[in-house]
Design a protein around this motif. Structure first.
Motif: not given
Length: 306
Positions: A223, A249-251, A280
């Motif tokens: 991320a 994107a985010i983790g 992810l």
């Protein structure tokens, strides 16, 4: 008192500093990289600094380097009190550093000695740093090793991208230069602090090959990489046979136990992909030849098999 300033810089990052340095009519010459081919037509293109200098009516010099007596003589002819260097893209020999009365100042986009080198902004984000800033440094022959005159700090937000931090540090760079010039005009000697020997890191140049996402890594690391590489070179991957560029994107902490690279979920919230640790969630993507779109929009046109 007024100063005679030679300014050296090339990319967009350096333009606010050029404008700050030129605000009182003290810049007597601008040095920038030679025009180079760019774009599909490979036409010669001026650097952003050259474009700004011409708008300001400033004389522009574009030597390949300072190895010739002619280039050094031209620099000396400006009788500069100070040379300000911001992302010039050329290592300056000692003969250049010694030419101005007050030497050469550099505006660098990190809190030295962390992230010396070519790509401090992207490396900071990719490494998960939570703070960055700019340093006004007295230049010496080593790569970003000189003593620091002034610095300004700024937090790196959880949604910060390489592009947004670049723009903020560019403005901070102009601010720290204005502060330094004001002190120099007042006849004050800036206190130069040697960089600590501990905490030195190097921000090597970004290679396009680094953009490929390695799903065996932790989701948090990926991320951070997505944020750092937006808008260039842009993180990319291949999902079920199609190449995708990933802009956001985010983790997630979710550990599925599935092999890294497995698509775990695909819906209105995004596309979740298993990583070496966590998952992810892809939020904004781009197909080859397409526009940047939300993962939900992408899935409307191309559903993924789970």
């Amino acid at each position: 008192m007024s100063l005679r300033i030679v300014f050296a810089g090339t990319p967009e990052f350096a333009v606010p500093a050029l404008r700050a340095g030129a605000a009182r009519g003290e810049v007597v010459a601008v040095y920038t990289q030679p025009d180079r081919p760019a774009g599909r037509g490979r036409q010669l293109q001026m650097s952003p600094v050259k474009q700004a200098a011409l708008e300001l009516g400033l004389p522009v010099q574009q030597p390949l380097n300072f190895k010739s007596d002619e280039a050094l003589d031209m620099l000396r002819s400006h009788a500069a009190d100070l040379m300000v260097v911001v992302a010039y893209g050329l290592i300056l020999p000692q003969a250049v550093l010694d030419t101005p009365r007050l030497g050469c100042w550099n505006v660098h986009a990190s809190l030295l000695p962390r992230w010396r080198g070519a790509a401090p902004i992207q490396r900071a984000i990719a490494s998960g740093d939570t703070v960055s800033g700019v340093c006004l440094m007295q230049m010496e022959k080593g790569l970003d090793t000189g003593p620091v005159l002034l610095q300004l700090k700024t937090p790196i937000g959880p949604k910060e991208t390489g592009g947004s931090l670049h723009d903020r540090l560019s403005q901070l760079g102009a601010e720290v230069l204005r502060d330094g010039l004001a002190l120099a005009r007042a006849g004050m000697t800036l206190q130069a602090e040697a960089q600590p020997k501990d905490g030195v890191t190097y921000a090597r140049k970004i290679e396009k090959s680094e953009a490929k996402l390695d799903w065996t890594l932790a989701a948090k690391s990926l991320a951070d990489k997505v944020r750092a590489f937006n808008p260039w070179p842009v993180a990319e991957t291949e999902l079920q046979g199609e190449r995708l560029r990933v802009y956001q994107a985010i983790g997630l902490d979710h550990n599925s136990g599935k092999p890294p690279g497995t698509v775990l979920a695909a819906g209105k919230d995004g596309i979740d992909v298993a990583c070496g640790q966590g998952a992810l969630r892809l939020l904004a993507v781009q197909r080859d030849g397409g526009r940047v779109q939300s993962a939900a929009e992408y899935l409307n046109a191309r559903p993924l098999a789970l």
